[in-house]
Design an enzyme around this catalytic site. Sequence first.
Site, PDB file in Angstrom:
ATOM      1  N   LYS A  85      35.773   1.855  12.210  1.00 28.37           N
ATOM      2  CA  LYS A  85      35.916   2.226  13.617  1.00 28.37           C
ATOM      3  C   LYS A  85      37.145   1.625  14.288  1.00 28.37           C
ATOM      4  O   LYS A  85      37.494   0.477  14.082  1.00 28.37           O
ATOM      5  CB  LYS A  85      34.665   1.791  14.412  1.00 28.37           C
ATOM      6  CG  LYS A  85      33.415   2.589  14.137  1.00 28.37           C
ATOM      7  CD  LYS A  85      33.533   4.077  14.373  1.00 28.37           C
ATOM      8  CE  LYS A  85      33.610   4.446  15.830  1.00 28.37           C
ATOM      9  NZ  LYS A  85      32.364   4.158  16.550  1.00 28.37           N
ATOM     10  N   SER A 130      34.383  -2.165  15.341  1.00 24.41           N
ATOM     11  CA  SER A 130      32.926  -2.166  15.438  1.00 24.41           C
ATOM     12  C   SER A 130      32.391  -3.333  14.630  1.00 24.41           C
ATOM     13  O   SER A 130      32.929  -3.661  13.565  1.00 24.41           O
ATOM     14  CB  SER A 130      32.386  -0.844  14.884  1.00 24.41           C
ATOM     15  OG  SER A 130      31.051  -1.003  14.429  1.00 24.41           O
ATOM     16  N   GLU A 132      37.569   3.723  27.965  1.00 22.74           N
ATOM     17  CA  GLU A 132      36.179   3.839  28.431  1.00 22.74           C
ATOM     18  C   GLU A 132      35.928   2.903  29.606  1.00 22.74           C
ATOM     19  O   GLU A 132      35.233   3.243  30.566  1.00 22.74           O
ATOM     20  CB  GLU A 132      35.227   3.505  27.287  1.00 22.74           C
ATOM     21  CG  GLU A 132      35.296   4.511  26.149  1.00 22.74           C
ATOM     22  CD  GLU A 132      34.537   4.015  24.929  1.00 22.74           C
ATOM     23  OE1 GLU A 132      33.403   4.434  24.734  1.00 22.74           O
ATOM     24  OE2 GLU A 132      35.087   3.177  24.177  1.00 22.74           O
ATOM     25  N   HIS A 170      38.525  24.531  31.951  1.00 23.30           N
ATOM     26  CA  HIS A 170      37.155  24.504  31.427  1.00 23.30           C
ATOM     27  C   HIS A 170      37.099  23.812  30.060  1.00 23.30           C
ATOM     28  O   HIS A 170      36.208  24.081  29.264  1.00 23.30           O
ATOM     29  CB  HIS A 170      36.548  25.909  31.306  1.00 23.30           C
ATOM     30  CG  HIS A 170      36.830  26.794  32.489  1.00 23.30           C
ATOM     31  ND1 HIS A 170      36.009  26.846  33.594  1.00 23.30           N
ATOM     32  CD2 HIS A 170      37.882  27.621  32.756  1.00 23.30           C
ATOM     33  CE1 HIS A 170      36.521  27.685  34.481  1.00 23.30           C
ATOM     34  NE2 HIS A 170      37.659  28.170  34.002  1.00 23.30           N
TER      35      HIS A 170
END
Length: 464
Positions: A282, A276, A289, A155
């Site tokens: 970043k 970024s 992803e 979980h």
Amino acid sequence: MTLWSGRFTSSMDSTLWDLSESYSFDHVLYHHDIMGTRAHVRGLEAADLITSDESLALLGALEEIESEFDRGVFVRSGSDEDIHTAIERRATEMLGEVGAKIHTARSRNDQIATTMRLFTRDALGEVSGLVLALVDELVNLGAAHKDASLPGYTHLQRAQPVLLSHHLNAHAWALLRDVDRLLDARRRLDVSPLGAGALAGTSLPIDPAVPAALLGFGDTFANSMDAVSDRDFVAETLFDVALLGVHLSRMGEELVLWTSAEFDFATLGDAFTTGSSMLPQKKNSDVAELVRAKTGRFVGNLTSLLVTLKGLPLSYNRDLQEDKEPLFDSIRQVRLVLEALTGAYASLEFHLDVAAAAAADANLVAIDIAERLVEEGVPFRQAHERVGRLVGEAATKGLSLVDLVRADDDLARFVHLFEPGSALAHRSSPGASGPLASPAQRERLVKAVAGLRERLVEPGHPSQ
Ligand code: ARG
């Protein structure tokens, strides 16, 4: 002129041409199409439908055409509807009447079914090899960090400490099932459809076993109508890639979590991260992803083919042309994903101290105290209740569970279990995560990998 213009008085409307032509995407099949055609030519020769001189001339022309494709100099003519038409047109251009014999006792229907099987057979082998390379990377990473631990989650809540190698090997086992499935699909597609003709075979004296053997197929079709309409092997491949993608996507998601400041379990190498355009600080895990995102395409490609196939009457229908782009896309994309993900794992730097500190969370020892009580004869439900009460007290009063256990007359003797690594050291049941249980697991994993590698290179798939 198209291959079939004989029966027609006017040429095709340009909108139908645009809808119908497939050369723009099926030209990538040239190698496998020529492979099938070579075997077909040898079958025609064996059946005395062409002379050995004609056969030699045709094989020579096919070699030259393949080389034109390889060198990127093959020129498509305006009337080349698909890869088959283009190759036949060029052979006829080179050899005249002899070239015009190449399609004897063959239809594009059995031709494309053969070409697609040859292409898919190679693709399944290639994808399996890439998955095994990723498995190697996971296994090696685990072995290189043999004693590293992290919390295991259910979980997405910390549950029990586990070894990093056990965690990584959990992904490896899922991937090995994928390879098993991919190789099963390859075994099932091992049937040559060549000789089925348009749908009902031919009255010419060909023997489908001749090209089948040359192409390394284990069997020939039993039913010509099934042979030209069966695309199960494409659907199976798309499913296998989709499920593989689901596994890869879960791994991608995990890398996104691990490399976030919130988890901070690992950093990806600079070569596998992006910056970024606006925020100078970043360092993004785009690779993970994109791995996660590509799975949408894999599932979409599977769905698209299944919907195309449903409701098709026997036997060949032009709808079947729509099997190609989903297959090509899934194979191309899964290759990219596997290579990038393998590189990303290899570049990972683990923050072993952070992960170990999270694994040392005192609450994760609760079950071990309960299990020690069980060893002393306390029924598990009572032991669970007893320790649970203490965990609840620690949470509500903001106290340390370790201190509460130490202060508890009945449980104080178990306080050593809170020492880092102690819970893992006690976990030795087969398949469990602990240093005592892991050598046997590693052996089993290495054996499974070796078994699949053997299947991957099984003989019987000669390329011509
Ligand atoms: N491009 C076609 C396909 O991919 C080849 C077979 C064409 N057959 C036909 N009867 N029009 O399915």
